[in-house]
Design a protein around this motif. Structure first.
Motif, PDB file in Angstrom:
ATOM      1  N   MET A   1      43.400  37.129  29.974  1.00 50.81           N
ATOM      2  CA  MET A   1      43.688  38.127  30.986  1.00 50.81           C
ATOM      3  C   MET A   1      44.440  39.298  30.382  1.00 50.81           C
ATOM      4  SD  MET A   1      45.791  37.710  34.409  1.00 50.81           S
ATOM      5  CE  MET A   1      45.502  35.957  34.449  1.00 50.81           C
ATOM      6  N   GLU A 102      38.879  35.759  28.008  1.00 57.73           N
ATOM      7  CA  GLU A 102      38.340  35.146  29.217  1.00 57.73           C
ATOM      8  C   GLU A 102      36.851  35.372  29.368  1.00 57.73           C
ATOM      9  OE1 GLU A 102      40.485  36.569  32.548  1.00 57.73           O
ATOM     10  OE2 GLU A 102      41.409  34.639  32.917  1.00 57.73           O
ATOM     11  N   LYS A 244      28.746  32.677  40.316  1.00 59.18           N
ATOM     12  CA  LYS A 244      29.232  33.859  41.004  1.00 59.18           C
ATOM     13  C   LYS A 244      30.722  33.633  41.150  1.00 59.18           C
ATOM     14  CE  LYS A 244      28.941  36.776  45.002  1.00 59.18           C
ATOM     15  NZ  LYS A 244      30.388  37.046  44.889  1.00 59.18           N
ATOM     16  N   GLY A 246      33.758  34.599  42.225  1.00 56.05           N
ATOM     17  CA  GLY A 246      34.529  35.480  43.088  1.00 56.05           C
ATOM     18  C   GLY A 246      33.858  36.822  43.275  1.00 56.05           C
ATOM     19  N   VAL A 248      33.031  40.362  45.498  1.00 55.68           N
ATOM     20  CA  VAL A 248      32.705  40.646  46.905  1.00 55.68           C
ATOM     21  C   VAL A 248      31.854  39.528  47.512  1.00 55.68           C
ATOM     22  CG1 VAL A 248      32.856  43.142  46.760  1.00 55.68           C
ATOM     23  CG2 VAL A 248      30.725  42.011  46.168  1.00 55.68           C
ATOM     24  N   GLY A 249      31.993  39.360  48.806  1.00 54.58           N
ATOM     25  CA  GLY A 249      31.205  38.357  49.509  1.00 54.58           C
ATOM     26  C   GLY A 249      29.784  38.836  49.731  1.00 54.58           C
TER      27      GLY A 249
ATOM     28  N   LEU B  67      47.969  43.791  40.586  1.00 51.92           N
ATOM     29  CA  LEU B  67      47.399  42.978  39.519  1.00 51.92           C
ATOM     30  C   LEU B  67      47.530  41.510  39.938  1.00 51.92           C
ATOM     31  CD1 LEU B  67      46.563  42.718  36.425  1.00 51.92           C
ATOM     32  CD2 LEU B  67      48.988  42.448  36.014  1.00 51.92           C
ATOM     33  N   VAL B  68      46.429  40.806  39.939  1.00 51.58           N
ATOM     34  CA  VAL B  68      46.456  39.399  40.339  1.00 51.58           C
ATOM     35  C   VAL B  68      46.272  38.550  39.093  1.00 51.58           C
ATOM     36  CG1 VAL B  68      45.393  37.643  41.788  1.00 51.58           C
ATOM     37  CG2 VAL B  68      45.469  39.982  42.570  1.00 51.58           C
ATOM     38  N   ARG B  69      47.132  37.571  38.928  1.00 55.68           N
ATOM     39  CA  ARG B  69      46.986  36.665  37.794  1.00 55.68           C
ATOM     40  C   ARG B  69      46.943  35.239  38.315  1.00 55.68           C
ATOM     41  NH1 ARG B  69      50.559  37.772  32.751  1.00 55.68           N
ATOM     42  NH2 ARG B  69      52.077  36.585  33.943  1.00 55.68           N
ATOM     43  N   CYS B  70      46.272  34.392  37.573  1.00 59.43           N
ATOM     44  CA  CYS B  70      46.148  33.014  38.018  1.00 59.43           C
ATOM     45  C   CYS B  70      46.173  32.072  36.828  1.00 59.43           C
ATOM     46  CB  CYS B  70      44.848  32.842  38.796  1.00 59.43           C
ATOM     47  SG  CYS B  70      44.588  31.169  39.335  1.00 59.43           S
ATOM     48  N   LEU B  97      39.904  31.971  35.738  1.00 56.47           N
ATOM     49  CA  LEU B  97      39.210  33.238  35.988  1.00 56.47           C
ATOM     50  C   LEU B  97      38.504  33.218  37.335  1.00 56.47           C
ATOM     51  CD1 LEU B  97      37.615  35.699  33.998  1.00 56.47           C
ATOM     52  CD2 LEU B  97      35.838  34.238  34.829  1.00 56.47           C
ATOM     53  N   VAL B  98      37.860  32.087  37.624  1.00 56.61           N
ATOM     54  CA  VAL B  98      37.114  31.974  38.874  1.00 56.61           C
ATOM     55  C   VAL B  98      38.065  32.053  40.065  1.00 56.61           C
ATOM     56  CG1 VAL B  98      35.850  30.309  40.264  1.00 56.61           C
ATOM     57  CG2 VAL B  98      35.160  30.729  37.928  1.00 56.61           C
ATOM     58  N   ARG B 100      41.048  33.379  40.134  1.00 54.96           N
ATOM     59  CA  ARG B 100      41.633  34.709  40.210  1.00 54.96           C
ATOM     60  C   ARG B 100      40.681  35.684  40.904  1.00 54.96           C
ATOM     61  NH1 ARG B 100      41.388  37.450  35.134  1.00 54.96           N
ATOM     62  NH2 ARG B 100      39.895  38.816  36.139  1.00 54.96           N
ATOM     63  N   GLN B 101      39.431  35.667  40.460  1.00 55.31           N
ATOM     64  CA  GLN B 101      38.490  36.637  41.033  1.00 55.31           C
ATOM     65  C   GLN B 101      38.198  36.344  42.495  1.00 55.31           C
ATOM     66  OE1 GLN B 101      35.079  36.997  38.505  1.00 55.31           O
ATOM     67  NE2 GLN B 101      36.244  38.020  36.913  1.00 55.31           N
ATOM     68  N   THR B 102      38.207  35.047  42.851  1.00 53.78           N
ATOM     69  CA  THR B 102      37.962  34.699  44.243  1.00 53.78           C
ATOM     70  C   THR B 102      39.106  35.179  45.132  1.00 53.78           C
ATOM     71  OG1 THR B 102      36.879  32.725  43.416  1.00 53.78           O
ATOM     72  CG2 THR B 102      37.324  32.791  45.748  1.00 53.78           C
ATOM     73  N   GLU B 104      41.276  37.528  44.390  1.00 53.23           N
ATOM     74  CA  GLU B 104      41.354  38.987  44.302  1.00 53.23           C
ATOM     75  C   GLU B 104      40.459  39.636  45.363  1.00 53.23           C
ATOM     76  OE1 GLU B 104      40.405  40.219  40.370  1.00 53.23           O
ATOM     77  OE2 GLU B 104      42.133  41.540  40.232  1.00 53.23           O
ATOM     78  N   ALA B 105      39.324  38.977  45.635  1.00 54.24           N
ATOM     79  CA  ALA B 105      38.370  39.547  46.584  1.00 54.24           C
ATOM     80  C   ALA B 105      38.905  39.532  48.005  1.00 54.24           C
ATOM     81  CB  ALA B 105      37.051  38.779  46.516  1.00 54.24           C
ATOM     82  N   THR B 193      31.580  34.150  48.491  1.00 53.75           N
ATOM     83  CA  THR B 193      32.247  34.885  47.423  1.00 53.75           C
ATOM     84  C   THR B 193      32.204  34.116  46.111  1.00 53.75           C
ATOM     85  OG1 THR B 193      34.353  35.752  46.687  1.00 53.75           O
ATOM     86  CG2 THR B 193      34.455  34.090  48.383  1.00 53.75           C
TER      87      THR B 193
END
Lengths: 449, 241
Positions: A1, A102, A244, A246, A248-249, B67-70, B97-98, B100-102, B104-105, B193
């Motif tokens: 990250m 990552e 997928k 995360g 956008v949905g 900033l989102v961290r996980c 990563l998964v 975090r991105q989830t 973040e959305a 998502t």
């Protein structure tokens, strides 16, 4: 990250807006329509199992190598397949040297999931001795240029490299039948991997609030998009993996539509890969003719090989006919040697060729061109470790390998064509040539097992 | 191996479309701004959220959003074979990563520019579906921390074994080598998502399995809402409103 934001190039708001608004009118910055794939070019290196894929601006190299290892305890009769990714800072300033970041890990996992979990490569056929020795196949993926959609390009590179890769053949022999013999490629044709199906990754990008779907996003579109989805499918219409992570949905109906679209694209890409592999294989068998020419030991190996040798010599002679008379003399000499050998028994001939008797080459003859001389030296050096295995091999029945007829077919080609391919293989140096072939050294080490 | 008996029962006695028991508790870590404990059967995870706070590393600061961290970690004792796993192996890096991105959305990151939100998830006991459990725990923890979100993301997995779609796989079913579909949805709009799948599955069956997992997500969402409501009422009482 930490790498994510430190060195990235950031797009201006105007540029982002431009891409988004033009997409609303079904236009993409590089002139494609939303569901067009970029131009895909697959090249192969001179070694088996290396490929170079160009997808638009994206450039990815894949190299496959093999090694004999001890299997995992829970799977004693299965070979292993592992994927390593290398994101060089050369390709993109946001990639940092050292530990894989990552995105590198995610890319590796997507490809790994597509290839391994769907059993695309037959791992049981990689077993040599149950619980003791199996082949470990390693796929190295190097990103050379990041033009967007690395996953698809890397996946294609991995598949192309896997489908051209050949592992050396090995048999069990020796007094107790437990000794492992790894046959060098000059002695026995290396065997290709068994690949059940080709899982093709197709990536979609989702851009903006309106959820515009684009296939194969470029670097610029990746900077704009709110999320992406990679679907890995094969031509049988099976879904092998989906990622997928995360973002956008998206409505489930859109996902299913993407999958159907991906299945069509997967068919197209499979065809491109298969054609590329096919042309590589024909070129490879043409190149093999040249290789046989320089190694004298092969002449006496089997009756069929002598046959091939004959025709190659024939080709060679024709090719050289416009050269100096000296070269022709050389061809004649080898010819005579073959006819002499044909009379002797197989055991005899292999023993003789092994000692490297006067028939293999004549250092005092002026008629030998330095290239051929060097080649014959080289072949001798390579074959040296097989010496101690030779006696066990002689007694074995000579099996005619399925690959052999291909070689036979190609021996009919016109001399002109032969010269063409020869020059092509010499000239066409790719980046792969710059890499030292790792597995050759390993193979030698493993033959001492 | 038989994963669904002729009577239509799974190895742990569930029906194919049945979820494991859900249990959730808000406020598991005292120091954190928001935290939650989430159980899906024998899978137990704990999540803690810090933030929004000042960005620790200035070079990472974003001027238009948070900033989102996980960080996802598995306890050494969480699996059957107790073994020390190197921190930051490929699997946990990917799951971090998964997640975090989830998250973040669904977080309204544009409301908190130049700040940072840290999400830590720890698996205490792993019995399949750790990814889903972690996302559910993280959602609860974020809600507990009072971070503005578009929706509560919930996640659930589904598989396909013995030609039967199965909801919420446990470890034995997960490691059977069959397909495993993990879905994360935004329940209000039923938009997907997160979607991860491995192994091989024909497309029409995949649609069914995904549908089943989506239903599971909705059930989780209902439960999470209930838990949050209960907690809010409790707080109300505590403050004497």
């Amino acid at each position: 990250m930490e790498q994510r934001l430190s060195n990235t190039w950031r797009m201006t708001i105007n540029e982002k807006k431009f891409i988004k608004t033009s997409l609303l009118a079904d236009l993409r910055v590089d002139g494609r329509r939303p569901f067009d794939y970029r131009r895909l070019i697959i090249k192969f290196g001179s070694e088996d199992g290396s490929s170079e894929v160009q997808l638009g601006q994206t450039h990815v190299m894949g190299v496959v190598t093999s090694q004999l290892v001890q299997p995992y305890r829970d799977r004693p009769n299965e070979g292993t397949l592992s994927i390593y990714t290398e994101f060089s800072p050369m390709a993109d300033p946001s990639f940092e040297a050292g530990r894989p970041g990552e995105s590198a890990v995610e890319l590796g996992r997507i490809i790994d999931r597509g290839l391994r979990e769907s059993m695309a490569v037959d791992t049981e056929s990689l077993c040599v001795v149950t619980g003791k020795l199996v082949w470990s196949i390693r796929i190295d993926i190097h990103i050379l240029d990041n033009g967007g959609n690395l996953v698809d390009a890397a996946n294609i590179a991995a598949l192309a490299a896997l489908s051209t890769f050949r592992r050396p053949e090995c048999t069990l022999g020796g007094e107790d039948g437990q000794e492992l013999i790894v046959h060098p490629p000059e002695v026995r044709e290396p065997v290709p991997l068994i690949i059940h199906h080709l899982p093709i990754a197709v990536t979609f990008g989702f851009i903006g609030e309106e959820n515009i779907v684009v296939i194969d996003p470029t670097y610029f579109e990746e900077a704009v998009m709110g999320g992406s989805m990679t679907a890995t499918l094969n031509t049988n219409g099976d879904v092998c993996a989906i990622q997928k992570a995360g973002g956008v949905g998206v409505l489930p109906s859109v996902i299913m539509q993407c999958l159907r679209l991906a299945s069509v694209k997967a068919g197209d890409i499979t065809n491109i890969i298969k054609n590329a592999v096919k042309s590589f294989n024909t070129e490879r068998s043409l190149r093999k003719i040249k290789r046989h020419n320089s190694s004298v030991i092969d002449v006496s190996e089997t009756a069929q090989k002598v046959d091939v040798k004959f025709s190659t010599n024939h080709v060679n002679r024709l090719k050289l006919s416009e050269d100096s008379r000296v070269a022709q003399g050389n061809g004649m000499e080898v010819d005579g040697q073959i006819s002499q050998k044909e009379g002797t028994s197989k055991r005899d001939s292999s023993a003789k060729s092994f000692i490297g008797g006067p028939s293999s080459w004549d250092p005092h003859s002026k008629g030998i061109d330095p290239d051929a001389l060097r080649a014959s030296f080289a072949s001798r050096v390579v074959l040296a470790p097989t010496e101690k295995l030779e006696d066990s091999k002689v007694d074995e029945p000579t099996d005619i390998e399925p690959n052999q007829p291909i070689v036979d077919d190609n021996s009919y080609i016109s001399p002109k064509e032969a010269t063409n391919t020869k020059s092509k293989t010499n000239e066409e140096k790719t980046l792969i040539d710059a890499i030292k072939p790792k597995h050759r050294r390993r193979r030698k080490a493993s033959s001492q097992h | 191996m038989e994963f669904v008996s002729p009577e239509g029962l799974r190895l742990d006695g569930r029906r194919p479309m049945e979820m494991r028991q859900l249990r959730a508790k808000i406020g598991a870590v005292d120091k954190a701004h928001g935290s939650a404990y989430f159980e899906m059967g024998n899978t137990k995870v704990i999540a803690a959220v810090y933030g929004p706070r000042e960005v620790q590393n200035r070079s990472q600061q974003l001027n238009d959003q948070a900033l989102v961290r996980c960080e996802y970690t598995m306890a050494n004792f969480s699996t059957g074979d107790r073994r020390r796993k190197p921190k930051g192996d490929r699997r946990s890096t990917e799951i971090s990563l998964v997640i975090r991105q989830t998250m973040e959305a669904c977080i309204m990151t544009h409301l908190m520019p130049r700040s940072q939100i840290d999400i830590f998830v720890q698996v205490l006991q792993a019995d399949g579906g750790t990814r889903s459990a972690c996302i559910n725990a993280a959602t609860l923890a974020l809600a507990d921390a009072g971070i503005p979100m578009h929706d509560l993301v919930t996640s659930c997995s589904a598989g396909y074994l013995n030609s039967t779609p199965l909801l919420d796989l446990n470890y034995v079913e997960d490691s059977a080598g069959g397909p495993d579909v993990t879905v994360g949805i935004l329940p209000k709009s039923t938009k997907v998502t997160l979607l991860q799948m491995d192994s091989k599955l024909p497309m029409d069956i995949f649609e069914n399995v995904m549908q089943l997992a989506t239903e599971g997500c909705k059930a989780v969402a209902n439960y999470i809402r209930e838990v949050l409501l209960e907690k809010t009422k409790e707080r109300q009482k505590f403050h004497g409103v």
